[in-house]
Enzyme design. Sequence first.
Site, PDB file in Angstrom:
ATOM      1  N   ARG A   1      -5.109  45.268  17.237  1.00  0.00           N
ATOM      2  CA  ARG A   1      -5.239  43.815  17.271  1.00  0.00           C
ATOM      3  C   ARG A   1      -6.220  43.426  18.372  1.00  0.00           C
ATOM      4  NH1 ARG A   1      -1.508  41.225  19.129  1.00  0.00           N
ATOM      5  NH2 ARG A   1      -0.150  42.900  19.830  1.00  0.00           N
TER       6      ARG A   1
ATOM      7  N   TYR B   1      -8.261  45.901  10.368  1.00  0.00           N
ATOM      8  CA  TYR B   1      -7.104  46.633  10.881  1.00  0.00           C
ATOM      9  C   TYR B   1      -5.822  45.813  10.943  1.00  0.00           C
ATOM     10  CZ  TYR B   1      -4.931  50.551  13.208  1.00  0.00           C
ATOM     11  OH  TYR B   1      -4.142  51.633  13.478  1.00  0.00           O
TER      12      TYR B   1
ATOM     13  N   LYS C   1       1.784  39.398  11.575  1.00  0.00           N
ATOM     14  CA  LYS C   1       1.727  38.676  12.856  1.00  0.00           C
ATOM     15  C   LYS C   1       1.230  37.243  12.659  1.00  0.00           C
ATOM     16  CE  LYS C   1       3.069  42.321  15.140  1.00  0.00           C
ATOM     17  NZ  LYS C   1       4.476  42.395  15.577  1.00  0.00           N
TER      18      LYS C   1
ATOM     19  N   HIS D   1      10.059  37.819  17.251  1.00  0.00           N
ATOM     20  CA  HIS D   1       9.546  39.192  17.256  1.00  0.00           C
ATOM     21  C   HIS D   1      10.723  40.137  17.533  1.00  0.00           C
ATOM     22  CE1 HIS D   1       6.359  42.126  19.092  1.00  0.00           C
ATOM     23  NE2 HIS D   1       6.616  42.409  17.841  1.00  0.00           N
TER      24      HIS D   1
ATOM     25  N   SER E   1       5.775  45.719  23.368  1.00  0.00           N
ATOM     26  CA  SER E   1       5.322  46.994  22.797  1.00  0.00           C
ATOM     27  C   SER E   1       5.658  48.159  23.734  1.00  0.00           C
ATOM     28  CB  SER E   1       3.820  46.938  22.538  1.00  0.00           C
ATOM     29  OG  SER E   1       3.150  46.624  23.730  1.00  0.00           O
TER      30      SER E   1
ATOM     31  N   CYS F   1       8.351  49.961  23.898  1.00  0.00           N
ATOM     32  CA  CYS F   1       9.754  50.079  24.325  1.00  0.00           C
ATOM     33  C   CYS F   1      10.607  50.760  23.262  1.00  0.00           C
ATOM     34  CB  CYS F   1      10.334  48.710  24.643  1.00  0.00           C
ATOM     35  SG  CYS F   1       9.682  47.998  26.171  1.00  0.00           S
TER      36      CYS F   1
ATOM     37  N   THR G   1      11.110  50.171  16.968  1.00  0.00           N
ATOM     38  CA  THR G   1      11.367  50.813  15.671  1.00  0.00           C
ATOM     39  C   THR G   1      12.413  51.920  15.829  1.00  0.00           C
ATOM     40  OG1 THR G   1       9.144  50.266  14.939  1.00  0.00           O
ATOM     41  CG2 THR G   1      10.281  51.998  13.721  1.00  0.00           C
ATOM     42  N   ASN G   2      12.373  52.629  16.967  1.00  0.00           N
ATOM     43  CA  ASN G   2      13.377  53.674  17.212  1.00  0.00           C
ATOM     44  C   ASN G   2      14.783  53.080  17.281  1.00  0.00           C
ATOM     45  OD1 ASN G   2      11.171  55.347  17.378  1.00  0.00           O
ATOM     46  ND2 ASN G   2      11.236  55.550  19.610  1.00  0.00           N
TER      47      ASN G   2
ATOM     48  N   ASP H   1      10.693  44.556  13.089  1.00  0.00           N
ATOM     49  CA  ASP H   1       9.654  43.818  13.825  1.00  0.00           C
ATOM     50  C   ASP H   1       9.848  42.305  13.878  1.00  0.00           C
ATOM     51  OD1 ASP H   1       7.261  43.980  15.353  1.00  0.00           O
ATOM     52  OD2 ASP H   1       6.086  43.317  13.640  1.00  0.00           O
TER      53      ASP H   1
ATOM     54  N   ARG I   1      -1.149  54.522  12.681  1.00  0.00           N
ATOM     55  CA  ARG I   1      -0.032  53.809  12.046  1.00  0.00           C
ATOM     56  C   ARG I   1       0.443  54.464  10.760  1.00  0.00           C
ATOM     57  NH1 ARG I   1       1.972  48.958  14.715  1.00  0.00           N
ATOM     58  NH2 ARG I   1       0.652  48.937  16.572  1.00  0.00           N
TER      59      ARG I   1
ATOM     60  N   ASN J   1      22.027  54.943  23.176  1.00  0.00           N
ATOM     61  CA  ASN J   1      22.001  53.488  23.338  1.00  0.00           C
ATOM     62  C   ASN J   1      23.131  52.829  22.558  1.00  0.00           C
ATOM     63  OD1 ASN J   1      19.756  53.693  24.973  1.00  0.00           O
ATOM     64  ND2 ASN J   1      18.289  53.368  23.295  1.00  0.00           N
TER      65      ASN J   1
END
Length: 595
Positions: free
Chosen positions: A70, A211, A220, A240, A262, A264, A267-268, A287, A379, A507
């Site tokens: 981006r 992209y 976004k 977000h 970002s 952190c 997605t995990n 997201d 990606r 976690n």
Amino acid sequence: MNIDVKNEKLKSWIREVAELCTPDDIYLCNGSKDEYRDMIDRLIKAGIAIPLEKRPNSYLFRSDPSDVARVEDNTYISTSSQAEAGPTNNWIAPDGLKKTMLDLYRGCMKGRTMYVIPFSMGPIGSPISKIGIEISDSPYVVVNMHIMTRVSSRVLELLGTDGDFIPCLHSVGAPLAPGQKDTKWPCAPIEKKYISHFPEENLIWSYGSGYGGNALLGKKCLALRIASAMARREGWMAEHMLILRLTSPEGKQYHIAAAFPSACGKTNLAMMQPSIAGWKCECIGDDIAWMKIGPDGRLYAINPENGFFGVAPGTSYSTNPMAMDTLKENVIFTNCALTDSGDVWWEGMDGDEPAHAIDWKGKDWTPESPADAAHANARFTAPAAQCPVICKDWEKPEGLPIDILIFGGRRTGVVPLVYEAFDWDHGVFLGATAASETTAANIGAVGNLRRDPFAMKPFCGYNMGDYFQHWFNMGEKLGSKAPRIFYVNWFRKSQDGKFLWPGFSDNSRVLKWMCERIDGRAGAQKTPIGLIPDEGSLDLGGLNISHENMKELMSINPEEWKAEIPDIEKHFSTFGNRLPEKLKKQFSEFIERLR
Ligand code: TSX
Ligand code: MN
């Protein structure tokens, strides 16, 4: 014009854009598998898509080396006054910006096909969903939109003759002269890239980049920047945030939405599998969350997307096994490395590095090569439905009731593993002051503290001071039905520089504590920054973590927190008179508690 659409606004917009951009052809997308197949076949023949022997129906693309992420400096919120865009956004007045961009768009699709892509953000027909039409001259955009959104002719049927949609205009900005050979990744130089939003008229104009977030305009641009502005006007929230469902051994469901900057591991966490016995975790989104107050007064969330557009490097069976299993087939990879056996590879993948590969620039690579084989922002584009732990209710049109909201950031010091906000307004203060230390994946020097309120700094489509106020207003409407708010930091390090918390599956222990707080079954202690778990109330069973480390992980040093005050003050001062009174009150109460 040889294409048949019934919607009047769409008909005239397509005609207008075609006259402006002068494409050789116009193609109206229907979202079918055949259409996808045809597009991919043509991209393979052109040498643009590389089929992967090891993954059925999966392809590798390589972008131009200048077009890999981006472009925040070229991203604009174009409102009639600059004050409306606020201090976190670039601003150009709509008239001037449109004039500049019209000059760029004039003739920009020469030699190309103009694709008209009807898509729905959110399940087609859901009351929370929004319809967009992207016009693009990039076939890469078409195939990615097929995965990331719901592209379908049903969207056009739903529009009817007079239904409304969000126009999203995109061009790679590389017209072809007669006989000119195309490049594999056409795009414009950085000074001609514009990612523009006109929130007062729900309009998106993107030029010059092919992209991800610059070109897949449903994500976004629409689902965050334009939707956040619509959400404020209409009384809902576009955030977000990942969304997940945690189920206790007793079968009680908890829905959690979490915002992280970002790098952190959002997605995990979205796909995390609990390490604690009997607890189950399912993914709803990784997201974006659109949240509305339901008929029962609670906050309901949907994931407006249809896929994951995730960062590949660092994704592995040890960090995110459910993502790895999502990537087995029907995936588009961008800027990953290509192995000799016809598979993709990236830094941080499990197992040994390949002895030889083709890097993301298309050059030979070996472990001795100085640069990475995959780009750091490489990606995957994968259908959400094929995630093994996708929640069966992820497409429920009315959404899922949110119990818990989480903010977080990456901090090596100061911030404990978890704490709870005293109430909604205090939670808004936590979101508004959220900060993260930069990593190699971000821009700027490594280890700098960056304020990223609500993880929305790059994505808020209006003045962020007003956005804070909107959060307070939503809290007033939700009253006692409001989700509880927590703050987490998985990244605190010991004096000797080791991560104190194992993170990942563990976690779930932190999330379990939050659920038990909701149910009044876990105790907490009041501290100046918020409520921290009573000793023994975090489930650490089977975890090899020393009492000393746990103490350090949860410690709150008032002197360190006092040292944060000047930076918060500086951060808040950028919002001037748009800073809500309630936020000033929260800040002074925070300072008072630290005395
Ligand atoms: O995603 C992460 N999460 C959330 C997981 C659900 N990451 C990766 C961040 C980069 C995108 C983490 N990294 C997390 C985490 O909770 N924690 C850490 C830090 C860490 C890294 C490695 C270990 C422990 C903590 N352990 C070993 O390497 C053995
Ligand atoms: Mn994101």
